[in-house]
Design a protein around this motif. Structure first.
Motif, PDB file in Angstrom:
ATOM      1  N   ARG A   1      24.132 -48.069  24.465  1.00 14.21           N
ATOM      2  CA  ARG A   1      22.801 -48.662  24.327  1.00 14.21           C
ATOM      3  C   ARG A   1      21.926 -48.301  25.539  1.00 14.21           C
ATOM      4  NH1 ARG A   1      24.449 -53.216  22.845  1.00 14.21           N
ATOM      5  NH2 ARG A   1      24.720 -54.151  24.881  1.00 14.21           N
ATOM      6  N   LEU A   2      22.485 -48.426  26.740  1.00 14.52           N
ATOM      7  CA  LEU A   2      21.751 -48.092  27.964  1.00 14.52           C
ATOM      8  C   LEU A   2      21.352 -46.616  27.979  1.00 14.52           C
ATOM      9  CD1 LEU A   2      20.823 -48.747  30.914  1.00 14.52           C
ATOM     10  CD2 LEU A   2      23.144 -48.109  31.617  1.00 14.52           C
ATOM     11  N   VAL A   3      22.296 -45.749  27.693  1.00 11.98           N
ATOM     12  CA  VAL A   3      22.052 -44.308  27.737  1.00 11.98           C
ATOM     13  C   VAL A   3      21.053 -43.893  26.658  1.00 11.98           C
ATOM     14  CG1 VAL A   3      23.153 -42.052  27.409  1.00 11.98           C
ATOM     15  CG2 VAL A   3      24.246 -43.775  28.852  1.00 11.98           C
ATOM     16  N   HIS A   4      21.186 -44.456  25.473  1.00 10.62           N
ATOM     17  CA  HIS A   4      20.245 -44.122  24.401  1.00 10.62           C
ATOM     18  C   HIS A   4      18.827 -44.548  24.782  1.00 10.62           C
ATOM     19  CE1 HIS A   4      18.807 -43.108  20.464  1.00 10.62           C
ATOM     20  NE2 HIS A   4      18.234 -44.293  20.388  1.00 10.62           N
ATOM     21  N   ARG A   5      18.706 -45.738  25.331  1.00  9.22           N
ATOM     22  CA  ARG A   5      17.376 -46.218  25.735  1.00  9.22           C
ATOM     23  C   ARG A   5      16.801 -45.325  26.831  1.00  9.22           C
ATOM     24  NH1 ARG A   5      12.747 -47.285  24.266  1.00  9.22           N
ATOM     25  NH2 ARG A   5      11.571 -48.737  25.539  1.00  9.22           N
ATOM     26  N   PHE A   6      17.640 -44.931  27.789  1.00 12.74           N
ATOM     27  CA  PHE A   6      17.212 -44.051  28.875  1.00 12.74           C
ATOM     28  C   PHE A   6      16.626 -42.753  28.314  1.00 12.74           C
ATOM     29  CE2 PHE A   6      18.482 -40.323  31.378  1.00 12.74           C
ATOM     30  CZ  PHE A   6      17.677 -40.510  32.498  1.00 12.74           C
ATOM     31  N   TYR A   7      17.348 -42.098  27.410  1.00 16.27           N
ATOM     32  CA  TYR A   7      16.869 -40.826  26.875  1.00 16.27           C
ATOM     33  C   TYR A   7      15.675 -41.001  25.939  1.00 16.27           C
ATOM     34  CZ  TYR A   7      20.208 -37.900  29.214  1.00 16.27           C
ATOM     35  OH  TYR A   7      20.899 -37.229  30.194  1.00 16.27           O
ATOM     36  N   THR A   8      15.575 -42.124  25.260  1.00 16.89           N
ATOM     37  CA  THR A   8      14.386 -42.392  24.446  1.00 16.89           C
ATOM     38  C   THR A   8      13.169 -42.492  25.351  1.00 16.89           C
ATOM     39  OG1 THR A   8      15.668 -43.515  22.742  1.00 16.89           O
ATOM     40  CG2 THR A   8      13.305 -44.038  22.851  1.00 16.89           C
ATOM     41  N   LEU A   9      13.317 -43.186  26.468  1.00 14.44           N
ATOM     42  CA  LEU A   9      12.211 -43.307  27.422  1.00 14.44           C
ATOM     43  C   LEU A   9      11.852 -41.944  28.002  1.00 14.44           C
ATOM     44  CD1 LEU A   9      13.439 -46.564  29.137  1.00 14.44           C
ATOM     45  CD2 LEU A   9      11.295 -46.320  27.842  1.00 14.44           C
ATOM     46  N   MET A  10      12.847 -41.176  28.405  1.00 19.62           N
ATOM     47  CA  MET A  10      12.583 -39.858  28.972  1.00 19.62           C
ATOM     48  C   MET A  10      11.843 -38.980  27.958  1.00 19.62           C
ATOM     49  SD  MET A  10      15.154 -36.871  30.258  1.00 19.62           S
ATOM     50  CE  MET A  10      15.909 -37.811  31.560  1.00 19.62           C
ATOM     51  N   ASP A  11      12.182 -39.127  26.706  1.00 19.05           N
ATOM     52  CA  ASP A  11      11.599 -38.302  25.654  1.00 19.05           C
ATOM     53  C   ASP A  11      10.188 -38.731  25.275  1.00 19.05           C
ATOM     54  OD1 ASP A  11      11.940 -36.059  23.959  1.00 19.05           O
ATOM     55  OD2 ASP A  11      12.453 -37.358  22.272  1.00 19.05           O
ATOM     56  N   THR A  12       9.814 -39.959  25.600  1.00 16.44           N
ATOM     57  CA  THR A  12       8.522 -40.472  25.122  1.00 16.44           C
ATOM     58  C   THR A  12       7.522 -40.811  26.219  1.00 16.44           C
ATOM     59  OG1 THR A  12       9.418 -42.726  25.014  1.00 16.44           O
ATOM     60  CG2 THR A  12       9.522 -41.394  22.991  1.00 16.44           C
ATOM     61  N   LEU A  13       7.963 -41.036  27.436  1.00 12.92           N
ATOM     62  CA  LEU A  13       7.020 -41.402  28.502  1.00 12.92           C
ATOM     63  C   LEU A  13       6.372 -40.152  29.100  1.00 12.92           C
ATOM     64  CD1 LEU A  13       9.024 -44.158  30.421  1.00 12.92           C
ATOM     65  CD2 LEU A  13       7.097 -44.475  28.852  1.00 12.92           C
ATOM     66  N   PRO A  14       5.046 -40.068  29.043  1.00 17.67           N
ATOM     67  CA  PRO A  14       4.370 -38.902  29.629  1.00 17.67           C
ATOM     68  C   PRO A  14       4.672 -38.749  31.127  1.00 17.67           C
ATOM     69  CG  PRO A  14       2.794 -40.317  28.459  1.00 17.67           C
ATOM     70  CD  PRO A  14       4.120 -41.014  28.438  1.00 17.67           C
ATOM     71  N   GLU A  15       4.920 -39.863  31.792  1.00 20.00           N
ATOM     72  CA  GLU A  15       5.209 -39.828  33.235  1.00 20.00           C
ATOM     73  C   GLU A  15       6.540 -39.152  33.544  1.00 20.00           C
ATOM     74  OE1 GLU A  15       4.639 -42.490  31.297  1.00 20.00           O
ATOM     75  OE2 GLU A  15       3.633 -44.071  32.405  1.00 20.00           O
ATOM     76  N   ALA A  16       7.373 -38.939  32.533  1.00 21.61           N
ATOM     77  CA  ALA A  16       8.688 -38.317  32.726  1.00 21.61           C
ATOM     78  C   ALA A  16       8.693 -36.849  32.273  1.00 21.61           C
ATOM     79  CB  ALA A  16       9.746 -39.108  31.966  1.00 21.61           C
ATOM     80  N   TRP A  17       7.524 -36.270  32.080  1.00 21.10           N
ATOM     81  CA  TRP A  17       7.391 -34.927  31.531  1.00 21.10           C
ATOM     82  C   TRP A  17       8.213 -33.887  32.298  1.00 21.10           C
ATOM     83  CZ3 TRP A  17       6.175 -32.215  27.484  1.00 21.10           C
ATOM     84  CH2 TRP A  17       5.867 -30.867  27.614  1.00 21.10           C
ATOM     85  N   ASP A  18       8.106 -33.867  33.614  1.00 20.26           N
ATOM     86  CA  ASP A  18       8.789 -32.829  34.405  1.00 20.26           C
ATOM     87  C   ASP A  18      10.301 -32.905  34.253  1.00 20.26           C
ATOM     88  OD1 ASP A  18       6.357 -31.814  35.388  1.00 20.26           O
ATOM     89  OD2 ASP A  18       6.348 -33.280  37.023  1.00 20.26           O
ATOM     90  N   VAL A  19      10.855 -34.087  34.345  1.00 24.37           N
ATOM     91  CA  VAL A  19      12.311 -34.225  34.220  1.00 24.37           C
ATOM     92  C   VAL A  19      12.747 -33.978  32.770  1.00 24.37           C
ATOM     93  CG1 VAL A  19      12.525 -36.726  33.854  1.00 24.37           C
ATOM     94  CG2 VAL A  19      14.274 -35.510  35.131  1.00 24.37           C
ATOM     95  N   ARG A  20      11.909 -34.329  31.819  1.00 26.93           N
ATOM     96  CA  ARG A  20      12.243 -34.071  30.410  1.00 26.93           C
ATOM     97  C   ARG A  20      12.358 -32.572  30.145  1.00 26.93           C
ATOM     98  NH1 ARG A  20      14.023 -32.583  26.442  1.00 26.93           N
ATOM     99  NH2 ARG A  20      13.712 -33.336  24.321  1.00 26.93           N
ATOM    100  N   GLN A  21      11.509 -31.788  30.793  1.00 25.37           N
ATOM    101  CA  GLN A  21      11.509 -30.337  30.583  1.00 25.37           C
ATOM    102  C   GLN A  21      12.775 -29.663  31.096  1.00 25.37           C
ATOM    103  OE1 GLN A  21       9.180 -28.980  28.539  1.00 25.37           O
ATOM    104  NE2 GLN A  21       8.791 -31.170  28.405  1.00 25.37           N
ATOM    105  N   MET A  22      13.541 -30.339  31.907  1.00 27.41           N
ATOM    106  CA  MET A  22      14.801 -29.797  32.412  1.00 27.41           C
ATOM    107  C   MET A  22      15.916 -29.919  31.375  1.00 27.41           C
ATOM    108  SD  MET A  22      14.940 -31.294  36.231  1.00 27.41           S
ATOM    109  CE  MET A  22      13.690 -30.907  37.423  1.00 27.41           C
ATOM    110  N   HIS A  23      15.661 -30.632  30.317  1.00 25.55           N
ATOM    111  CA  HIS A  23      16.676 -30.910  29.290  1.00 25.55           C
ATOM    112  C   HIS A  23      16.413 -30.084  28.044  1.00 25.55           C
ATOM    113  CE1 HIS A  23      16.989 -34.357  31.958  1.00 25.55           C
ATOM    114  NE2 HIS A  23      18.188 -34.578  31.444  1.00 25.55           N
ATOM    115  N   PRO A  24      17.439 -29.870  27.231  1.00 24.54           N
ATOM    116  CA  PRO A  24      17.233 -29.157  25.969  1.00 24.54           C
ATOM    117  C   PRO A  24      16.356 -29.974  25.016  1.00 24.54           C
ATOM    118  CG  PRO A  24      19.504 -29.940  26.141  1.00 24.54           C
ATOM    119  CD  PRO A  24      18.839 -30.257  27.432  1.00 24.54           C
TER     120      PRO A  24
END
Length: 132
Positions: free
Chosen positions: A20-43
């Motif tokens: 649950r924690l990990v899924h929520r973390f990646y959902t946030l990374m995938d949807t928060l514009p403020e996380a754009w740079d770190v999201r781009q490091m992922h597939p």
């Protein structure tokens, strides 16, 4: 008789709580514009990253050492060397994890202890100088 020691893994709800924690973390990374740079490091498909973080956290929190069983020693810093990580990227990652913690980890001493360790882990992943 010695009482069984409760691990953070158990206190967080075992595999279900960690997922649950990990899924929520990646959902946030995938949807928060403020996380754009770190999201781009992922597939594009985050499911593999999500599964690896789940397996890592399982063992790190005192549960089954799933990551080590499949991939060997985590060597986290070495595994992250291909990615350019400075404070901005660390902070974006921590922002997503902090919100996931707020939503998935009960407030209290365990949460404080774990958050301090998570911050230290994220800080250790930095591998490039700060931009001037």
């Amino acid at each position: 008789m010695v009482p069984e020691q409760t691990t953070p893994y158990v206190e967080l709800g075992g595999a279900e709580g960690i997922r649950r924690l990990v899924h929520r973390f990646y959902t946030l990374m995938d949807t928060l514009p403020e996380a754009w740079d770190v999201r781009q490091m992922h597939p594009e498909d985050l499911s593999g990253s999500e599964e690896k973080l789940f397996k890592y956290l399982s063992g790190w929190l005192g549960g089954p050492p799933l990551f080590e069983q499949e991939f060997g020693h985590p060597r986290l810093r070495a595994r992250h060397l291909p990615f350019s990580i400075a404070s901005a990227e660390r902070d974006q990652w921590l922002m997503c994890m902090h919100q996931a913690f707020d939503e998935c980890v009960p407030d209290g001493p365990l949460r404080e202890r774990l958050w301090g360790a998570i911050e230290g882990l994220a800080d250790h992943m930095r591998n490039r100088a700060e931009p001037s």
